[in-house]
Design a protein around this motif. Structure first.
Motif, PDB file in Angstrom:
ATOM      1  N   HIS A 166       0.898  -1.159  -0.024  1.00 43.18           N
ATOM      2  CA  HIS A 166       0.001  -0.070   0.015  1.00 43.18           C
ATOM      3  C   HIS A 166       0.896   1.076  -0.207  1.00 43.18           C
ATOM      4  CE1 HIS A 166      -2.993   2.764   1.115  1.00 43.18           C
ATOM      5  NE2 HIS A 166      -2.414   3.144   2.302  1.00 43.18           N
ATOM      6  N   LEU A 167       1.870   1.132   0.880  1.00 44.48           N
ATOM      7  CA  LEU A 167       2.723   2.489   1.016  1.00 44.48           C
ATOM      8  C   LEU A 167       3.665   2.481  -0.158  1.00 44.48           C
ATOM      9  CD1 LEU A 167       3.522   2.288   4.771  1.00 44.48           C
ATOM     10  CD2 LEU A 167       1.950   3.799   3.510  1.00 44.48           C
ATOM     11  N   SER A 168       3.919   1.459  -1.165  1.00 43.14           N
ATOM     12  CA  SER A 168       4.893   1.431  -1.855  1.00 43.14           C
ATOM     13  C   SER A 168       4.657   2.770  -3.269  1.00 43.14           C
ATOM     14  CB  SER A 168       5.019   0.004  -2.804  1.00 43.14           C
ATOM     15  OG  SER A 168       5.801  -0.907  -1.785  1.00 43.14           O
ATOM     16  N   ALA A 169       3.621   3.042  -3.251  1.00 45.44           N
ATOM     17  CA  ALA A 169       3.225   4.023  -4.312  1.00 45.44           C
ATOM     18  C   ALA A 169       3.844   5.482  -3.851  1.00 45.44           C
ATOM     19  CB  ALA A 169       1.660   4.181  -4.275  1.00 45.44           C
ATOM     20  N   GLU A 170       3.965   5.602  -2.638  1.00 51.02           N
ATOM     21  CA  GLU A 170       4.395   6.844  -2.072  1.00 51.02           C
ATOM     22  C   GLU A 170       6.108   7.117  -1.547  1.00 51.02           C
ATOM     23  OE1 GLU A 170       2.873   9.834  -2.652  1.00 51.02           O
ATOM     24  OE2 GLU A 170       1.237   9.046  -3.217  1.00 51.02           O
ATOM     25  N   TYR A 171       6.493   5.967  -1.073  1.00 50.93           N
ATOM     26  CA  TYR A 171       7.543   5.575  -0.117  1.00 50.93           C
ATOM     27  C   TYR A 171       8.605   4.264  -0.901  1.00 50.93           C
ATOM     28  CZ  TYR A 171       4.820   8.442   2.947  1.00 50.93           C
ATOM     29  OH  TYR A 171       4.082   9.117   3.485  1.00 50.93           O
ATOM     30  N   SER A 192      -2.082   9.649   8.424  1.00 54.84           N
ATOM     31  CA  SER A 192      -2.571   8.262   8.229  1.00 54.84           C
ATOM     32  C   SER A 192      -1.536   7.424   7.523  1.00 54.84           C
ATOM     33  CB  SER A 192      -3.600   8.386   6.990  1.00 54.84           C
ATOM     34  OG  SER A 192      -3.848   7.226   6.352  1.00 54.84           O
ATOM     35  N   ASP A 193      -0.406   8.196   7.004  1.00 57.14           N
ATOM     36  CA  ASP A 193       0.708   7.376   6.369  1.00 57.14           C
ATOM     37  C   ASP A 193       1.644   7.053   7.514  1.00 57.14           C
ATOM     38  OD1 ASP A 193      -0.074   7.551   3.674  1.00 57.14           O
ATOM     39  OD2 ASP A 193       1.495   8.784   3.343  1.00 57.14           O
ATOM     40  N   PHE A 194       1.900   7.889   8.575  1.00 54.27           N
ATOM     41  CA  PHE A 194       2.524   7.694   9.731  1.00 54.27           C
ATOM     42  C   PHE A 194       1.902   6.594  10.531  1.00 54.27           C
ATOM     43  CE2 PHE A 194       3.203   8.339  14.285  1.00 54.27           C
ATOM     44  CZ  PHE A 194       4.560   8.073  14.342  1.00 54.27           C
ATOM     45  N   LEU A 195       0.664   6.552  10.742  1.00 58.06           N
ATOM     46  CA  LEU A 195       0.077   5.428  11.405  1.00 58.06           C
ATOM     47  C   LEU A 195       0.126   4.101  10.558  1.00 58.06           C
ATOM     48  CD1 LEU A 195      -3.183   7.228  12.676  1.00 58.06           C
ATOM     49  CD2 LEU A 195      -1.073   6.467  13.879  1.00 58.06           C
ATOM     50  N   TRP A 196       0.274   4.097   9.174  1.00 62.73           N
ATOM     51  CA  TRP A 196       0.637   2.955   8.394  1.00 62.73           C
ATOM     52  C   TRP A 196       1.873   2.291   8.580  1.00 62.73           C
ATOM     53  CZ3 TRP A 196      -3.119  -0.249   7.204  1.00 62.73           C
ATOM     54  CH2 TRP A 196      -4.217   0.405   6.526  1.00 62.73           C
ATOM     55  N   ILE A 197       2.873   3.315   8.571  1.00 65.28           N
ATOM     56  CA  ILE A 197       4.342   2.989   8.995  1.00 65.28           C
ATOM     57  C   ILE A 197       4.437   2.445  10.302  1.00 65.28           C
ATOM     58  CG2 ILE A 197       6.618   3.901   9.216  1.00 65.28           C
ATOM     59  CD1 ILE A 197       5.849   5.882   7.088  1.00 65.28           C
ATOM     60  N   VAL A 198       3.890   3.121  11.415  1.00 64.88           N
ATOM     61  CA  VAL A 198       3.908   2.435  12.746  1.00 64.88           C
ATOM     62  C   VAL A 198       3.111   1.184  12.801  1.00 64.88           C
ATOM     63  CG1 VAL A 198       3.112   2.550  15.176  1.00 64.88           C
ATOM     64  CG2 VAL A 198       4.062   4.737  13.753  1.00 64.88           C
ATOM     65  N   ALA A 199       2.259   0.644  12.066  1.00 65.72           N
ATOM     66  CA  ALA A 199       1.592  -0.537  12.142  1.00 65.72           C
ATOM     67  C   ALA A 199       2.333  -1.466  11.297  1.00 65.72           C
ATOM     68  CB  ALA A 199       0.057  -0.114  11.414  1.00 65.72           C
TER      69      ALA A 199
END
Length: 308
Positions: free
Chosen positions: A30-35, A214-221
């Motif tokens: 999910h995060l690969s699109a932005e990071y 939201s992205d920060f919480l995804w990274i923490v998760a």
């Protein structure tokens, strides 16, 4: 609790670990699109230090050994950190580029690569059964990768490279003195991987600003799920022999297929079958042979799963 009850509980906990690793992978996708993959690997390893330290502190072997932190073969431990860094880079890249189930399934071919490295590095003698398993698994990998198909993409080789490196990390761990707790080896390797993945991220574009809460919480998760999965594996390994758990690790393949379909609408049935079946068969052949010989069937399970 009876022995059978303890084994059943250990199996259940190990399956929870597989699900948690899958959820971690889904967040990475999910995060690969932005990071970038190096960024996500660095975040994963930073959060991974904490559960690795907890696992070490809860290790009875470490306490019995006087809680020592020195490792004689430090170069091997640091080398594992480098290997894990590049294994994660390849795996996380693949999660952003190909179907989730395809990338995950290919990494389960680690058992066959572990057999090859055991021969080359540990000088183990391998008989007909395990070489046959390697051949069957290799055919399965080629089928899943899709060489020769119109749908083939070079990105499908990324999880193959990851599987090779995860297997190498597993084998090199066995070069460390047997009285050194696995948790200590894993802690040092994770800490070194923090440095390695951080440097990779810096030299391959740097760290992107985190775009939203939201992205920060995804990274923490992502980090929390990966760390919790490692702790679940540690707990399950202490409850029963690893050979009792190893066959159930392949439940990760249908789990990955289901989650990839549920969250991303992916259903790569033609890509996965029958190649995935051959990968599972080859892994089970290796596990059966290891168990028959009275060895620990840890091939690509204990260390390589934790390294993800």
């Amino acid at each position: 609790m009876t022995q059978s009850g303890s084994v059943a509980r250990a199996i259940a906990i190990s399956l929870v670990a597989l699900v948690l690793f899958d959820f971690m992978g889904l967040i990475i996708k999910h995060l690969s699109a932005e990071y970038s993959a190096p960024e996500l690997s660095a975040y994963r390893n930073i959060f991974g230090v904490i559960p690795s330290a907890i696992a070490l502190w809860s290790s009875s072997d470490w306490h019995r050994g006087g809680r020592r932190l020195r490792v004689r073969q430090r170069s091997i431990v640091y080398l594992r950190g480098v290997i894990v860094t590049f294994a994660q880079l390849m795996f996380y890249l693949s999660l952003g580029r190909i179907a989730f189930a395809t990338a995950t399934t290919i990494t389960y071919s680690g058992a066959l690569f572990t057999t090859v490295f055991a021969v080359l590095i540990l000088k183990e003698r391998v008989g007909v059964v395990r070489w046959s398993a390697v051949l069957v698994g290799f055919v399965g990998v080629l089928m899943v990768v899709g060489l020769g198909r119109n749908s083939f993409t070079w990105d499908a080789l990324l999880p193959v490279g990851a599987a090779v490196l995860y297997a190498l990390s597993s084998v090199t761990a066995r070069l460390v003195d047997e009285d050194v707790p696995s948790a200590l080896v894993n802690l040092y390797s994770t800490a070194f991987a923090v440095v390695g993945s951080g440097l990779l991220a810096f030299f391959l574009g740097g760290f992107s600003p985190i775009h939203s809460l939201s992205d920060f919480l995804w990274i923490v998760a992502m980090g929390g799920l990966g760390g919790t999965a490692v702790l679940c594996l540690v707990i399950s390994y202490r409850m029963t022999e690893q050979s009792n758990l190893a066959p159930f690790s392949y439940f990760g393949i249908p789990f990955a297929f289901f989650f990839g379909w549920l969250f991303f609408g992916e259903a790569p049935i033609r890509d996965l079958f029958p190649g995935a079946v051959l990968i599972v068969i080859s892994g089970l052949m290796v596990i059966w042979r290891e168990r028959h010989l009275g060895r620990s069937a840890r091939a690509s399970l204990r260390m390589s799963e934790a390294d993800k």
